[in-house]
Write a protein that holds these residues in place. Sequence first.
Motif, PDB file in Angstrom:
ATOM      1  N   PRO A 114       0.892  -1.160   0.095  1.00  0.00           N
ATOM      2  CA  PRO A 114      -0.018  -0.028  -0.211  1.00  0.00           C
ATOM      3  C   PRO A 114       0.933   1.344   0.112  1.00  0.00           C
ATOM      4  O   PRO A 114       1.999   1.161   0.588  1.00  0.00           O
ATOM      5  N   LEU A 115       0.403   2.131  -0.660  1.00  0.00           N
ATOM      6  CA  LEU A 115       0.941   3.397  -0.675  1.00  0.00           C
ATOM      7  C   LEU A 115       1.424   4.092   0.537  1.00  0.00           C
ATOM      8  O   LEU A 115       0.455   4.208   1.234  1.00  0.00           O
ATOM      9  N   ILE A 116       2.440   4.625   0.799  1.00  0.00           N
ATOM     10  CA  ILE A 116       3.026   5.100   2.031  1.00  0.00           C
ATOM     11  C   ILE A 116       3.592   6.528   1.759  1.00  0.00           C
ATOM     12  O   ILE A 116       4.007   6.846   0.629  1.00  0.00           O
ATOM     13  N   GLU A 117       3.419   7.443   2.687  1.00  0.00           N
ATOM     14  CA  GLU A 117       3.979   8.639   2.733  1.00  0.00           C
ATOM     15  C   GLU A 117       5.215   9.003   2.895  1.00  0.00           C
ATOM     16  O   GLU A 117       6.002   8.175   3.616  1.00  0.00           O
ATOM     17  N   LYS A 118       5.815   9.914   2.344  1.00  0.00           N
ATOM     18  CA  LYS A 118       7.364  10.443   2.667  1.00  0.00           C
ATOM     19  C   LYS A 118       7.346  11.200   4.042  1.00  0.00           C
ATOM     20  O   LYS A 118       6.442  11.628   4.646  1.00  0.00           O
ATOM     21  N   SER A 119       8.516  10.947   4.487  1.00  0.00           N
ATOM     22  CA  SER A 119       8.945  11.419   5.788  1.00  0.00           C
ATOM     23  C   SER A 119      10.216  12.459   5.913  1.00  0.00           C
ATOM     24  O   SER A 119      11.178  11.684   5.189  1.00  0.00           O
ATOM     25  N   ALA A 120      10.130  13.510   6.254  1.00  0.00           N
ATOM     26  CA  ALA A 120      11.349  14.379   6.021  1.00  0.00           C
ATOM     27  C   ALA A 120      12.221  14.329   7.276  1.00  0.00           C
ATOM     28  O   ALA A 120      13.045  15.110   7.537  1.00  0.00           O
ATOM     29  N   VAL A 121      11.753  13.713   8.573  1.00  0.00           N
ATOM     30  CA  VAL A 121      12.385  13.539   9.525  1.00  0.00           C
ATOM     31  C   VAL A 121      13.400  12.585   9.599  1.00  0.00           C
ATOM     32  O   VAL A 121      13.535  11.379   9.553  1.00  0.00           O
ATOM     33  N   PRO A 122      14.926  13.247   9.866  1.00  0.00           N
ATOM     34  CA  PRO A 122      16.043  12.241   9.615  1.00  0.00           C
ATOM     35  C   PRO A 122      15.957  11.214  10.367  1.00  0.00           C
ATOM     36  O   PRO A 122      16.216   9.889   9.903  1.00  0.00           O
ATOM     37  N   TYR A 123      15.856  11.249  11.819  1.00  0.00           N
ATOM     38  CA  TYR A 123      16.153  10.142  12.910  1.00  0.00           C
ATOM     39  C   TYR A 123      15.034  10.513  13.885  1.00  0.00           C
ATOM     40  O   TYR A 123      15.063  11.246  14.358  1.00  0.00           O
ATOM     41  N   VAL A 124      14.324   9.374  14.276  1.00  0.00           N
ATOM     42  CA  VAL A 124      13.558   9.379  15.369  1.00  0.00           C
ATOM     43  C   VAL A 124      13.650   8.061  15.952  1.00  0.00           C
ATOM     44  O   VAL A 124      13.790   6.792  15.595  1.00  0.00           O
ATOM     45  N   LEU A 125      13.133   7.806  17.506  1.00  0.00           N
ATOM     46  CA  LEU A 125      12.803   6.502  17.897  1.00  0.00           C
ATOM     47  C   LEU A 125      11.509   6.175  17.591  1.00  0.00           C
ATOM     48  O   LEU A 125      10.711   7.066  17.205  1.00  0.00           O
ATOM     49  N   LEU A 126      11.337   4.780  17.588  1.00  0.00           N
ATOM     50  CA  LEU A 126      10.004   4.178  17.347  1.00  0.00           C
ATOM     51  C   LEU A 126       8.901   4.518  18.610  1.00  0.00           C
ATOM     52  O   LEU A 126       7.955   5.112  18.134  1.00  0.00           O
ATOM     53  N   SER A 127       9.416   4.551  19.676  1.00  0.00           N
ATOM     54  CA  SER A 127       8.962   4.859  20.656  1.00  0.00           C
ATOM     55  C   SER A 127       9.551   5.193  22.008  1.00  0.00           C
ATOM     56  O   SER A 127      10.316   4.344  22.609  1.00  0.00           O
ATOM     57  N   PRO A 128       9.562   6.411  22.216  1.00  0.00           N
ATOM     58  CA  PRO A 128      10.657   7.129  23.135  1.00  0.00           C
ATOM     59  C   PRO A 128      10.329   6.405  24.644  1.00  0.00           C
ATOM     60  O   PRO A 128      11.223   6.399  25.426  1.00  0.00           O
ATOM     61  N   GLY A 129       8.993   5.827  24.943  1.00  0.00           N
ATOM     62  CA  GLY A 129       8.834   5.740  26.385  1.00  0.00           C
ATOM     63  C   GLY A 129       9.039   4.034  26.372  1.00  0.00           C
ATOM     64  O   GLY A 129       9.105   3.473  27.658  1.00  0.00           O
TER      65      GLY A 129
END
Length: 208
Positions: A114-129
């Motif tokens: 399925p079509l997914i959208e672009k992300s411009a965020v270079p780096y994040v955690l999946l779940s900070p908690g």
Amino acid sequence: MLFGLILLVSTAPGFAQNQTSLSCNSGEVPAYIITYDHVITRLIDEQADKKARQVITASSDASVYEETGEMLDSAARLRGEIVYTPYRKQRWETSDAIYTYHSVGDIARVRLHPLIEKSAVPYVLLSPGDSVRTIAGFQCNWREEDLAGVQTTQRCEAVFYGWTIPLYTRKIAQGRDILFSEATDISQQCVKKERLYVPEDKPWKFSE
């Protein structure tokens, strides 16, 4: 001609870390380059089935995976010989499909998603908690799964430009590692867009 890549995955939950703003030249895009050591060993003996170096290039245009190494020749194994042959595996993931190429057998497969959208965020955690560990200087979310006491899988993942990428994967069965893959270097660089294109010169076939 090359297949034009579309764009990437939606922004994952979490918070941005270790991000810098790269100013790239025309025809280039910022990307994270992640390199790994990778070993696969079957349970029947101690000899590694595959020994390879992996490289993932994650950008807002695509995620490109390349695995280059050597694999144990099964016919030689049956003769009691230890013979390794070179191999190469490549994968291009775009917003609507995954293209996978195996040099052994010249096998090229395309699987739509399925079509997914672009992300411009270079780096994040999946779940900070959730539980966090540090691999190659970057934090990632750690999880461990047990399969009926037969196999344990340890994985540590983070999100780069929307792509969920494991920085550490270890599978343990009968007290032995049967798969081990760990990022050894992660760097942010400008890469040429052509490096992210899916080549047309492969015998692509669609798969279910």
